[in-house]
Design a protein around this motif. Structure first.
Motif, PDB file in Angstrom:
ATOM      1  N   LEU A   1       0.862  -1.180   0.000  1.00 40.16           N
ATOM      2  CA  LEU A   1       0.000   0.000   0.000  1.00 40.16           C
ATOM      3  C   LEU A   1       0.892   1.221   0.000  1.00 40.16           C
ATOM      4  O   LEU A   1       1.810   1.333   0.817  1.00 40.16           O
ATOM      5  CB  LEU A   1      -0.860   0.034   1.266  1.00 40.16           C
ATOM      6  CG  LEU A   1      -2.178  -0.734   1.261  1.00 40.16           C
ATOM      7  CD1 LEU A   1      -2.886  -0.530   2.597  1.00 40.16           C
ATOM      8  CD2 LEU A   1      -3.078  -0.297   0.110  1.00 40.16           C
ATOM      9  N   ILE A   2       0.621   2.122  -0.917  1.00 33.11           N
ATOM     10  CA  ILE A   2       1.468   3.310  -1.028  1.00 33.11           C
ATOM     11  C   ILE A   2       0.667   4.540  -0.649  1.00 33.11           C
ATOM     12  O   ILE A   2      -0.442   4.757  -1.138  1.00 33.11           O
ATOM     13  CB  ILE A   2       2.024   3.439  -2.463  1.00 33.11           C
ATOM     14  CG1 ILE A   2       2.990   2.280  -2.750  1.00 33.11           C
ATOM     15  CG2 ILE A   2       2.718   4.785  -2.664  1.00 33.11           C
ATOM     16  CD1 ILE A   2       3.528   2.257  -4.156  1.00 33.11           C
ATOM     17  N   GLU A   3       1.232   5.326   0.240  1.00 27.69           N
ATOM     18  CA  GLU A   3       0.628   6.593   0.623  1.00 27.69           C
ATOM     19  C   GLU A   3       1.208   7.653  -0.309  1.00 27.69           C
ATOM     20  O   GLU A   3       2.422   7.870  -0.329  1.00 27.69           O
ATOM     21  CB  GLU A   3       1.023   6.886   2.078  1.00 27.69           C
ATOM     22  CG  GLU A   3       0.650   8.232   2.559  1.00 27.69           C
ATOM     23  CD  GLU A   3      -0.420   8.171   3.645  1.00 27.69           C
ATOM     24  OE1 GLU A   3      -0.347   7.276   4.513  1.00 27.69           O
ATOM     25  OE2 GLU A   3      -1.302   9.041   3.594  1.00 27.69           O
ATOM     26  N   PRO A   4       0.365   8.309  -1.108  1.00 28.02           N
ATOM     27  CA  PRO A   4       0.904   9.307  -2.037  1.00 28.02           C
ATOM     28  C   PRO A   4       1.614  10.439  -1.282  1.00 28.02           C
ATOM     29  O   PRO A   4       1.197  10.808  -0.184  1.00 28.02           O
ATOM     30  CB  PRO A   4      -0.338   9.846  -2.755  1.00 28.02           C
ATOM     31  CG  PRO A   4      -1.444   8.940  -2.420  1.00 28.02           C
ATOM     32  CD  PRO A   4      -1.093   8.209  -1.169  1.00 28.02           C
ATOM     33  N   GLN A   5       2.672  10.931  -1.871  1.00 20.97           N
ATOM     34  CA  GLN A   5       3.450  12.016  -1.266  1.00 20.97           C
ATOM     35  C   GLN A   5       3.171  13.316  -2.001  1.00 20.97           C
ATOM     36  O   GLN A   5       3.013  13.318  -3.217  1.00 20.97           O
ATOM     37  CB  GLN A   5       4.946  11.702  -1.376  1.00 20.97           C
ATOM     38  CG  GLN A   5       5.353  10.405  -0.710  1.00 20.97           C
ATOM     39  CD  GLN A   5       5.158  10.435   0.792  1.00 20.97           C
ATOM     40  OE1 GLN A   5       5.670  11.316   1.477  1.00 20.97           O
ATOM     41  NE2 GLN A   5       4.383   9.483   1.303  1.00 20.97           N
ATOM     42  N   PHE A   6       3.121  14.407  -1.249  1.00 17.07           N
ATOM     43  CA  PHE A   6       2.933  15.702  -1.907  1.00 17.07           C
ATOM     44  C   PHE A   6       4.223  16.122  -2.590  1.00 17.07           C
ATOM     45  O   PHE A   6       5.309  16.049  -2.010  1.00 17.07           O
ATOM     46  CB  PHE A   6       2.505  16.755  -0.888  1.00 17.07           C
ATOM     47  CG  PHE A   6       1.052  16.630  -0.511  1.00 17.07           C
ATOM     48  CD1 PHE A   6       0.059  17.040  -1.405  1.00 17.07           C
ATOM     49  CD2 PHE A   6       0.671  16.082   0.694  1.00 17.07           C
ATOM     50  CE1 PHE A   6      -1.292  16.914  -1.084  1.00 17.07           C
ATOM     51  CE2 PHE A   6      -0.679  15.951   1.031  1.00 17.07           C
ATOM     52  CZ  PHE A   6      -1.655  16.365   0.143  1.00 17.07           C
ATOM     53  N   VAL A   7       4.105  16.545  -3.834  1.00 15.66           N
ATOM     54  CA  VAL A   7       5.244  17.071  -4.579  1.00 15.66           C
ATOM     55  C   VAL A   7       4.789  18.332  -5.302  1.00 15.66           C
ATOM     56  O   VAL A   7       3.597  18.540  -5.508  1.00 15.66           O
ATOM     57  CB  VAL A   7       5.803  16.067  -5.621  1.00 15.66           C
ATOM     58  CG1 VAL A   7       6.365  14.825  -4.965  1.00 15.66           C
ATOM     59  CG2 VAL A   7       4.756  15.684  -6.660  1.00 15.66           C
ATOM     60  N   ILE A   8       5.752  19.164  -5.669  1.00 15.90           N
ATOM     61  CA  ILE A   8       5.439  20.370  -6.438  1.00 15.90           C
ATOM     62  C   ILE A   8       6.046  20.235  -7.821  1.00 15.90           C
ATOM     63  O   ILE A   8       7.229  19.924  -7.964  1.00 15.90           O
ATOM     64  CB  ILE A   8       5.929  21.629  -5.704  1.00 15.90           C
ATOM     65  CG1 ILE A   8       5.088  21.796  -4.443  1.00 15.90           C
ATOM     66  CG2 ILE A   8       5.823  22.851  -6.604  1.00 15.90           C
ATOM     67  CD1 ILE A   8       5.472  22.960  -3.577  1.00 15.90           C
ATOM     68  N   GLU A   9       5.224  20.405  -8.833  1.00 16.24           N
ATOM     69  CA  GLU A   9       5.655  20.253 -10.220  1.00 16.24           C
ATOM     70  C   GLU A   9       5.251  21.471 -11.028  1.00 16.24           C
ATOM     71  O   GLU A   9       4.489  22.316 -10.553  1.00 16.24           O
ATOM     72  CB  GLU A   9       4.998  19.004 -10.833  1.00 16.24           C
ATOM     73  CG  GLU A   9       5.698  17.700 -10.520  1.00 16.24           C
ATOM     74  CD  GLU A   9       7.048  17.550 -11.202  1.00 16.24           C
ATOM     75  OE1 GLU A   9       7.409  18.406 -12.035  1.00 16.24           O
ATOM     76  OE2 GLU A   9       7.743  16.565 -10.886  1.00 16.24           O
ATOM     77  N   GLY A  10       5.717  21.519 -12.268  1.00 23.65           N
ATOM     78  CA  GLY A  10       5.331  22.600 -13.180  1.00 23.65           C
ATOM     79  C   GLY A  10       5.731  23.938 -12.603  1.00 23.65           C
ATOM     80  O   GLY A  10       6.818  24.105 -12.049  1.00 23.65           O
ATOM     81  N   ALA A  11       4.825  24.933 -12.708  1.00 22.53           N
ATOM     82  CA  ALA A  11       5.122  26.280 -12.229  1.00 22.53           C
ATOM     83  C   ALA A  11       4.764  26.436 -10.753  1.00 22.53           C
ATOM     84  O   ALA A  11       4.647  27.540 -10.244  1.00 22.53           O
ATOM     85  CB  ALA A  11       4.356  27.291 -13.072  1.00 22.53           C
ATOM     86  N   GLY A  12       4.584  25.318 -10.052  1.00 22.71           N
ATOM     87  CA  GLY A  12       4.240  25.368  -8.635  1.00 22.71           C
ATOM     88  C   GLY A  12       2.895  24.728  -8.356  1.00 22.71           C
ATOM     89  O   GLY A  12       2.053  25.298  -7.683  1.00 22.71           O
ATOM     90  N   VAL A  13       2.670  23.555  -8.913  1.00 20.73           N
ATOM     91  CA  VAL A  13       1.415  22.837  -8.717  1.00 20.73           C
ATOM     92  C   VAL A  13       1.637  21.741  -7.676  1.00 20.73           C
ATOM     93  O   VAL A  13       2.550  20.934  -7.803  1.00 20.73           O
ATOM     94  CB  VAL A  13       0.935  22.184 -10.037  1.00 20.73           C
ATOM     95  CG1 VAL A  13      -0.422  21.522  -9.844  1.00 20.73           C
ATOM     96  CG2 VAL A  13       0.884  23.208 -11.160  1.00 20.73           C
ATOM     97  N   LEU A  14       0.786  21.772  -6.651  1.00 19.82           N
ATOM     98  CA  LEU A  14       0.886  20.766  -5.600  1.00 19.82           C
ATOM     99  C   LEU A  14       0.120  19.512  -6.025  1.00 19.82           C
ATOM    100  O   LEU A  14      -1.055  19.576  -6.374  1.00 19.82           O
ATOM    101  CB  LEU A  14       0.290  21.332  -4.311  1.00 19.82           C
ATOM    102  CG  LEU A  14       0.469  20.499  -3.052  1.00 19.82           C
ATOM    103  CD1 LEU A  14       1.936  20.386  -2.667  1.00 19.82           C
ATOM    104  CD2 LEU A  14      -0.334  21.109  -1.911  1.00 19.82           C
TER     105      LEU A  14
END
Ligand code: CO
Length: 289
Positions: free
Chosen positions: A11-24
Motif C-alpha cells: 500500500l502506497i501513501e501518495p506524497q505531496f510534490v510540487i511540479e510545473g510552475a508550482g502545482v501541488l
C-alpha cells in the motif's frame, strides 16, 4: 481458467510534490530505473479545492519523449496546446491519451470548474523501445464517449481495456492497458478480471474498501487516499465498506521488461538516448515531424 484473486502486496501513501510552475500534487510513484510498476511510470493526483490556494499555476511549455501521458479529469478542466498546433480543453470525465513518441512540446493549464475544484489524474505509461521514436499521437475522448456500465449502483467507466464485453474507446496502446473508474455503493462487491501477466494497481481516492480475497478478514482494508499494488492473479476483488462508498481507478498493463533511463519528462532505454534528447533540443530538431 481457474479464478485466482490478486492480493494486495503493498500500500502506497501518495506524497505531496510540487511540479510545473508550482502545482501541488499527490504522487503515488514516479519514474525510476528500478521500474517497479512497469509499464506504468508515474501516477499523479491533482486536487485543488481550497479557495485559499489562489490562482492555480499550471504546467507551462515542456517537452516529452518516449512515453504516453494520460490525463483524466473529474472536475474543472485542463487547457492544452502543443508544438504540432493541437489545442483543446480536457473537461470533467474526459480523457486525453497523448503518445509523445519521439517528441512533443506542450503546455497544460488547469482551470477551476463551477464548483471551484480542479480534480484529475495524470498517468504516465511507458513505450517499448521500438516505439519510443514513433510520431506523436493523441486520443482525445470526451466524457460522453466513455462507456459507463451501471448495475445495482456500481458505476464503471471504461477508458481503456474491456469489462464485460464493453470496450474502452482508447485503443492500440502498446501496454495493452486496462484503465477504469469504478464507484461502488456501501457494501457492494465487484470482480474485475485482469490479464494475469499484467501489472495491476488501484488508486482509491474516495471512501473505503476491502481489496483481495472474499472473506473480509483475509482482505486488505484500504482507506482513501492510497495506491494498492497487487500480486499475481487474474481477478481483482473489491468490496466497499458497509458504511461507505468506494471509488478507485484500476490500472493494469503489460510490462515491457526493458531497461529504462528516466530523466524528467523523458523516459528512454539508454543514457545515450537521453543525451540525444538534449542534442535534439539544442539543435531545434526535438519535435520535428
Ligand atoms: Co506534459
Amino acid at each position: 481458467m481457474a479464478e485466482s484473486i490478486r492480493q494486495v502486496k503493498q500500500l502506497i501513501e501518495p506524497q505531496f510534490v510540487i511540479e510545473g510552475a508550482g502545482v501541488l500534487l499527490r504522487r503515488s510513484f514516479g519514474p525510476s530505473r528500478a521500474n517497479p510498476f512497469d509499464p506504468f511510470l508515474l501516477f499523479d493526483h491533482f486536487a485543488f479545492n481550497d479557495p485559499l490556494e489562489g490562482p492555480i499555476k499550471g504546467f507551462p511549455t515542456h517537452p516529452h519523449r518516449g512515453i504516453e501521458t494520460v490525463t483524466y479529469m473529474l472536475e474543472g478542466n485542463v487547457r492544452h496546446r502543443d508544438s504540432l498546433g493541437n489545442m483543446g480543453v480536457i473537461g470533467p470525465g474526459d480523457v486525453q491519451w497523448m503518445t509523445s513518441g519521439r517528441g512533443i512540446l506542450h503546455e497544460e493549464m488547469p482551470r477551476r470548474g463551477p464548483s471551484g475544484n480542479v480534480i484529475g489524474f495524470q498517468l504516465w505509461v511507458n513505450l517499448p523501445a521500438a516505439q519510443k521514436m514513433s510520431p506523436p499521437r493523441y486520443q482525445e475522448v470526451t466524457a460522453a464517449e466513455i462507456p459507463v456500465l451501471e448495475e445495482g449502483g456500481h458505476q464503471i467507466r471504461v477508458v481503456a481495456g474491456e469489462y464485460q464485453e464493453i470496450k474502452g474507446p482508447v485503443t492500440e496502446i502498446a501496454a495493452q492497458p486496462v484503465y477504469v473508474d469504478v464507484t461502488l455503493q456501501p457494501g457492494q462487491k465487484i470482480d474485475l478480471p485482469v490479464p494475469d501477466s499484467h501489472t495491476v494497481v488501484a488508486y482509491l481516492f474516495e471512501g473505503k474498501g476491502y481489496f483481495g480475497s472474499q472473506a473480509e478478514e483475509d482482505s486488505q482494508a484500504v482507506e482513501a487516499v492510497k495506491l494498492a499494488v497487487f500480486g499475481d492473479g487474474n481477478l481483482v476483488r473489491v468490496q466497499a465498506a458497509a458504511d461507505h462508498h468506494a471509488r478507485f481507478m484500476l490500472m493494469a498493463g503489460a510490462p515491457f521488461q526493458e531497461p529504462i533511463v528516466p530523466y524528467g519528462p523523458f523516459v528512454m532505454n539508454t543514457e545515450e538516448e537521453i543525451r540525444q534528447v538534449f542534442i535534439d533540443l539544442r539543435n531545434g530538431t526535438f519535435a520535428q515531424t
